[in-house]
Design an enzyme around this catalytic site. Structure first.
Site, PDB file in Angstrom:
ATOM      1  N   HIS A 113       0.820  -1.213   0.000  1.00 45.70           N
ATOM      2  CA  HIS A 113       0.000   0.000   0.000  1.00 45.70           C
ATOM      3  C   HIS A 113       0.853   1.261   0.000  1.00 45.70           C
ATOM      4  O   HIS A 113       0.359   2.345   0.322  1.00 45.70           O
ATOM      5  CB  HIS A 113      -0.930  -0.003   1.215  1.00 45.70           C
ATOM      6  CG  HIS A 113      -1.998  -1.054   1.109  1.00 45.70           C
ATOM      7  ND1 HIS A 113      -2.686  -1.515   2.206  1.00 45.70           N
ATOM      8  CD2 HIS A 113      -2.477  -1.755   0.044  1.00 45.70           C
ATOM      9  CE1 HIS A 113      -3.556  -2.432   1.810  1.00 45.70           C
ATOM     10  NE2 HIS A 113      -3.439  -2.592   0.507  1.00 45.70           N
ATOM     11  N   CYS A 140       8.496  17.887  -8.324  1.00 46.00           N
ATOM     12  CA  CYS A 140       9.412  16.744  -8.452  1.00 46.00           C
ATOM     13  C   CYS A 140      10.774  17.233  -8.917  1.00 46.00           C
ATOM     14  O   CYS A 140      10.961  18.405  -9.275  1.00 46.00           O
ATOM     15  CB  CYS A 140       8.864  15.756  -9.491  1.00 46.00           C
ATOM     16  SG  CYS A 140       9.128  16.310 -11.189  1.00 46.00           S
ATOM     17  N   GLY A 180      -1.850  -8.711  12.942  1.00 50.12           N
ATOM     18  CA  GLY A 180      -2.362  -7.359  13.198  1.00 50.12           C
ATOM     19  C   GLY A 180      -3.157  -6.775  12.058  1.00 50.12           C
ATOM     20  O   GLY A 180      -3.030  -5.583  11.749  1.00 50.12           O
ATOM     21  N   SER A 182      -7.214  -6.602  10.277  1.00 47.21           N
ATOM     22  CA  SER A 182      -8.637  -6.874  10.541  1.00 47.21           C
ATOM     23  C   SER A 182      -9.271  -7.695   9.422  1.00 47.21           C
ATOM     24  O   SER A 182     -10.408  -8.134   9.537  1.00 47.21           O
ATOM     25  CB  SER A 182      -9.405  -5.551  10.670  1.00 47.21           C
ATOM     26  OG  SER A 182      -9.310  -4.821   9.449  1.00 47.21           O
ATOM     27  N   ASN A 206      -3.272 -11.962  16.233  1.00 44.69           N
ATOM     28  CA  ASN A 206      -3.997 -10.700  16.271  1.00 44.69           C
ATOM     29  C   ASN A 206      -4.504 -10.442  17.689  1.00 44.69           C
ATOM     30  O   ASN A 206      -4.533 -11.360  18.515  1.00 44.69           O
ATOM     31  CB  ASN A 206      -5.182 -10.763  15.292  1.00 44.69           C
ATOM     32  CG  ASN A 206      -5.577  -9.392  14.769  1.00 44.69           C
ATOM     33  OD1 ASN A 206      -4.755  -8.644  14.260  1.00 44.69           O
ATOM     34  ND2 ASN A 206      -6.854  -9.062  14.940  1.00 44.69           N
ATOM     35  N   LEU A 207      -4.935  -9.160  17.920  1.00 48.95           N
ATOM     36  CA  LEU A 207      -5.479  -8.871  19.258  1.00 48.95           C
ATOM     37  C   LEU A 207      -6.771  -9.645  19.469  1.00 48.95           C
ATOM     38  O   LEU A 207      -7.054 -10.164  20.535  1.00 48.95           O
ATOM     39  CB  LEU A 207      -5.735  -7.365  19.376  1.00 48.95           C
ATOM     40  CG  LEU A 207      -5.904  -6.796  20.778  1.00 48.95           C
ATOM     41  CD1 LEU A 207      -4.680  -7.110  21.642  1.00 48.95           C
ATOM     42  CD2 LEU A 207      -6.144  -5.292  20.739  1.00 48.95           C
TER      43      LEU A 207
END
Ligand code: BV8
Length: 239
Positions: A113, A140, A180, A182, A206-207
């Site tokens: 991402h 740039c 971690g 969802s 994961n939590l």
């Protein structure tokens, strides 16, 4: 009986950086200046209100460089596994745009991402390292005349990066570990199904149970700084 574990694919999400002090997307109901993040992290938002989107990423880029924000025990455990695993390959894919995996010593991190510490030319698409704030007046260094620049981030509705390398790693994976995340954002949330279809053993760290938890063979729930070192210790001991 699980086939011999050789190639590991690790997918991380915002939860691995939570204990480093970086907010996850679903903290504070996933809001930024009262906007849903999904509404800020889009090409449409950038076209409609570029100042808001530049502000959003400048604030997160500055937060990432604060003294207190550093890799946590989970990032270091992933780096240890990448360094000490001898049976095959470890491919690290992250949805995160922070550099905490790299600062923990990981290499070849696939930021599907994009990255906060980078700016991308709107004309050539070339990305350069950048830790400073930038906005609509920034230009740039690759074009003549210089072009506007944008955050080097994959927004909702845009094609994630490194998908060819990621898909190849998933097809060859013996173990797929999600840490971690969802399981709400695609195509990342679909990786567990792709890996499992090719026979990989899937582990969710994961939590709490994610939206895709039923697709995993194994789960360990708790803070990443507890469950990730425990997983790495076991993998290195048992193989
Ligand atoms: C694509 C960069 C196609 C931004 C991100 C309508 C229109 C267009 C697309 C879609 C649409 N409907 C659906 C889609 C697809 C869309 C999507 O999935 N939307 C969702 C909302 C339904 N996906 C896309 O648009 C993707 N592109 O589909 O392109 C295409 C095809 C061909 C050609 C062109 C295009 C692109 C998605 C990428 C968006 N950009 N990030 C930025 O960072 O600012 S996504 C962003 O959200 C993050 O990167 C991250 O990936 C995601 C949040 O997910 P998580 O990382 O999982 O974080 P979250 O907060 O959700 O969860 C944290 C977890 O950690 C929780 O489970 C929590 O329990 C746990 N946790 C918390 N603390 C701890 C912990 N765990 C352990 N220890 C702790 N201490």
């Amino acid at each position: 009986m699980m086939r011999r574990m050789r190639n590991i694919v690790i997918l991380t999400g915002a939860g691995i950086s939570a204990e480093s002090g970086l907010k996850t997307f679903r903290d504070n109901d996933g809001l930024w200046e009262q906007h849903a993040i999904e509404d800020v992290a889009t090409p449409q938002a950038f076209a409609r209100d570029p100042a808001l989107v530049y502000r959003f990423y400048n604030a997160r880029r500055a937060q990432l460089q604060q003294q207190a924000v550093k890799p946590n025990l989970a990032h270091h455990a992933v780096a240890r596994l990448q360094k000490e695993w001898r049976q095959g390959t470890v491919t690290l894919v992250t949805q995160n745009v922070d550099d905490l995996h790299e600062r923990a010593g990981c290499s070849n991190v696939l930021h599907m991402h994009g990255e906060l510490l980078s700016q991308r030319c709107c004309r050539s698409n070339q990305a350069v390292y950048c830790k400073e704030p930038f906005d609509a007046t920034s230009r740039c260094q690759c074009c003549d005349p210089p072009s506007p620049v944008r955050p080097d981030i994959v927004w909702f509705g845009e094609m994630p990066m490194h998908m060819d390398r990621i898909e190849k790693a998933l097809y060859n994976a013996d173990v797929f570990v999600a840490i971690g995340t969802s399981g709400q954002v695609y195509p990342a949330a679909g990786f567990v199904a792709m890996a499992s279809q090719c026979g990989a053993h899937a582990v969710e760290l994961n939590l709490k149970a994610s939206d895709t938890n039923t697709l995993f063979d194994e789960h360990d729930y708790g803070p990443a700084t507890v469950v990730v070192p425990r997983f790495v210790e076991r993998m290195l001991k048992e193989n």
